[in-house]
Design a protein around this motif. Sequence first.
Motif, PDB file in Angstrom:
ATOM      1  N   THR A 162      38.093  49.688  30.895  1.00 56.24           N
ATOM      2  CA  THR A 162      37.684  49.345  32.260  1.00 56.24           C
ATOM      3  C   THR A 162      37.976  47.891  32.618  1.00 56.24           C
ATOM      4  O   THR A 162      37.957  47.532  33.798  1.00 56.24           O
ATOM      5  N   HIS A 163      38.250  47.061  31.606  1.00 54.87           N
ATOM      6  CA  HIS A 163      38.459  45.633  31.863  1.00 54.87           C
ATOM      7  C   HIS A 163      39.875  45.155  31.545  1.00 54.87           C
ATOM      8  O   HIS A 163      40.133  43.946  31.575  1.00 54.87           O
ATOM      9  N   SER A 164      40.778  46.074  31.271  1.00 52.05           N
ATOM     10  CA  SER A 164      42.139  45.663  30.905  1.00 52.05           C
ATOM     11  C   SER A 164      42.835  44.921  32.036  1.00 52.05           C
ATOM     12  O   SER A 164      43.489  43.894  31.819  1.00 52.05           O
ATOM     13  N   MET A 165      42.698  45.400  33.263  1.00 53.51           N
ATOM     14  CA  MET A 165      43.328  44.731  34.406  1.00 53.51           C
ATOM     15  C   MET A 165      42.664  43.387  34.679  1.00 53.51           C
ATOM     16  O   MET A 165      43.340  42.385  34.966  1.00 53.51           O
ATOM     17  N   LEU A 214      32.662  40.068  27.644  1.00 55.06           N
ATOM     18  CA  LEU A 214      33.403  39.571  28.802  1.00 55.06           C
ATOM     19  C   LEU A 214      33.907  38.153  28.557  1.00 55.06           C
ATOM     20  O   LEU A 214      35.036  37.810  28.944  1.00 55.06           O
ATOM     21  N   ALA A 215      33.085  37.324  27.930  1.00 58.35           N
ATOM     22  CA  ALA A 215      33.511  35.954  27.636  1.00 58.35           C
ATOM     23  C   ALA A 215      34.745  35.961  26.744  1.00 58.35           C
ATOM     24  O   ALA A 215      35.683  35.175  26.949  1.00 58.35           O
ATOM     25  N   ALA A 264      36.562  32.196  31.071  1.00 58.05           N
ATOM     26  CA  ALA A 264      36.619  31.882  32.503  1.00 58.05           C
ATOM     27  C   ALA A 264      35.210  31.653  33.050  1.00 58.05           C
ATOM     28  O   ALA A 264      34.216  32.082  32.466  1.00 58.05           O
ATOM     29  N   TRP A 265      35.136  30.967  34.183  1.00 54.37           N
ATOM     30  CA  TRP A 265      33.860  30.746  34.867  1.00 54.37           C
ATOM     31  C   TRP A 265      33.294  32.101  35.279  1.00 54.37           C
ATOM     32  O   TRP A 265      33.968  32.909  35.935  1.00 54.37           O
ATOM     33  N   VAL A 266      32.074  32.400  34.881  1.00 54.49           N
ATOM     34  CA  VAL A 266      31.446  33.689  35.166  1.00 54.49           C
ATOM     35  C   VAL A 266      30.036  33.458  35.688  1.00 54.49           C
ATOM     36  O   VAL A 266      29.260  32.707  35.083  1.00 54.49           O
ATOM     37  N   PRO A 311      26.247  33.763  27.890  1.00 55.58           N
ATOM     38  CA  PRO A 311      27.467  32.951  28.005  1.00 55.58           C
ATOM     39  C   PRO A 311      28.047  32.981  29.417  1.00 55.58           C
ATOM     40  O   PRO A 311      29.159  33.465  29.655  1.00 55.58           O
ATOM     41  N   VAL A 312      27.287  32.469  30.364  1.00 54.68           N
ATOM     42  CA  VAL A 312      27.705  32.460  31.764  1.00 54.68           C
ATOM     43  C   VAL A 312      27.446  31.084  32.359  1.00 54.68           C
ATOM     44  O   VAL A 312      26.740  30.255  31.777  1.00 54.68           O
TER      45      VAL A 312
END
Length: 681
Positions: A302-305, A336-337, A343-345, A362-363
């Motif tokens: 679901t997060h490949s793109m 996600l990190a 990246a900024w999350v 980690p956000v």
Amino acid sequence: MAPAWSTYRVQLRREFPFAGLTAIADYLAALGVTHAYCSPSLQAVAGSTHGYDVVDPHRINPELGGIAGFASLAERLRALGLGTVLDIVPNHMALDGPANRWWWDVLANGPSSRYAHYFDIDWDSPERKLMGNVLVPVLGDHYGRVLEAGELQVTRDGASFVVRYHDHVLPLSPRSINDLLAAAANQVPSEELASIAAELGNLPHALVVDADLSRERSRGARIQLERLRRLVETRPEVVDAIDQELKAINDDPDALDDLLRRQNYRLAFWRTASDELDYRRFFNIESLVGLRVEDPDVFADTHSMISALVDGGLVNGLRVDHVDGLLDPPGYLERLADASSGAWVVVEKILAPDEALPDEWPVAGTTGYEFLNRVNGLFVSSASMPALTALYATFIDPSAGSSAGSSGSSGSSGSSVGASAEAGGGAAAPSYAEIVWESKMQIMREELRTEVERLTSLWALVAEQHRRYRDYTRRELRDGLREVLAAFPVYRTYVRPGSPIRAADRHVIRAAVAAATERRPELDPQMFDFLGGLLQLEYEGPLETELGLRFQQLSSPVMAKGVEDTAFYRYNRLVSLNEVGGSPDVVDGAVARFHRHNGAVAARWPTTLLTLATHDTKRGPDTRARINVLSEIPGQWAAAVAGWASHNAVHRSAAGPDRNAEYLLYQTLVGAWPIEADRMV
């Protein structure tokens, strides 16, 4: 990351795609914006106006311009020294026919689908009729009536067979069309068609979830359907025979019912969803099915793109939608990190007034609801709240006031309202806490009933394994569960197996259990203690752990639907305080405390997102600011309300809005004037 970002959120849609945003990039740069903050941009339902109904996370929405349009936008922004923040939706996907190929495959192949574990489906439902099936509650009437009325039809498109009900379309299981094809083969006759029918009928059953057999089923179905495709393209007489059999089935309710009973889903009356739905939804929306992103395979797919966009420099930051809907938010954010190269999350996390974001996440921070409410509180006069409370209480129930007239009276009622507000006396104010409790209980009895019943069933299984608790009835367990959920002061806790429990989470659980025990003294307090221990993962076992995790996943929608979408529209003392992340009974306009809070946030979350409005806020900041002023002039406001109420008394009727809604209407007119009558209604 730059030391200070300034984002500008843009709602993308077919009428305003990436090209539209590209065209105003110069304007954003001139404003001093550093990043364009884009609404969800992955492939959504056709014509989606918001993008939160994703159907294919591998594609950028072609209605917005596809990957080429997104790359062109990013290039233009980069040339101006700007970056891109993207809103992502990890919690759910939309059910939109074949557009969601993962869900389509689940409907066609049931538990044996390679995507069955992608979705939060209860394949072992206690309802025998749902064992191994997915409930599809889309019918406008009871299944039998709809079937016998001829509203359900099986149709063919080449070698593909589907069930159609108005705008809804569902696949037929490849294994289930064997009899149809065998009957057609006898008509022609055709040995090839008979062979295809036999091979399809011999496919492993969908309830067989062995990985090897599932692959065999998938491969076998592809081979036989390809043979069928070639046959219907070259043998018109075969097509005629198949279509004749289809017509015979569609004309015979018994035959059609037999075919539909062989599917991996059960078509049902839409009202059954509130009791029997066997998959997790986004809140109470049946067309949005929950994803199991806690599974590493599901997360990766679901997060490949999203990862590719970040790695390619097209996206610089991510806004995570509805993080509390996930089974394991901290675990998700850790993945996600790693997947987004740091990246900024920021996360859409709604914090209670005295709640803090978990330090270990980690956000960069939240999406800013707590800042929004603290700023709003600066412009509310806490000194006037007793007067506003009295005015509100007396207005909505004039008979409860010491001198208030009946709801149908004119001048005298208005005068008493004004006097009561000035004096700070009159009727007792409605309890916001009690309204919240009642609203949560109603939501759990109605809109989220199926989720509560599923968790009750799980608790009953757990209790059965512990001899001290196995004699509790299902009613007792359900009542206890509801009470603790209703007593939760925050959206959820974040207790994780294998990790020490946070002190804040332990405090919340114990406080909720204590409140529930006090409210329901007729229920055994040891039952509540047992639940409290389960929620703190003090008991070992897979069912015990699942109960603790699933409770956390349910408490969030109970809070959101019960408070944001219900209590906020029932307690109208000063509606500018009824805002996401706020609490109508908390008024803190102290400037010193505001600065201390900002200092603490700056020290721990220096790059969190700050905002005064989002796409989810109930009212815009300008409307809130206008309504806030009423807290500075309670006497004038009371006089105005009294005058309007007197003027409108002649129009009041049992069929019209009640006095609580009338009070909301007057505040809305102040906040939004001038406003069109249709919009006001």
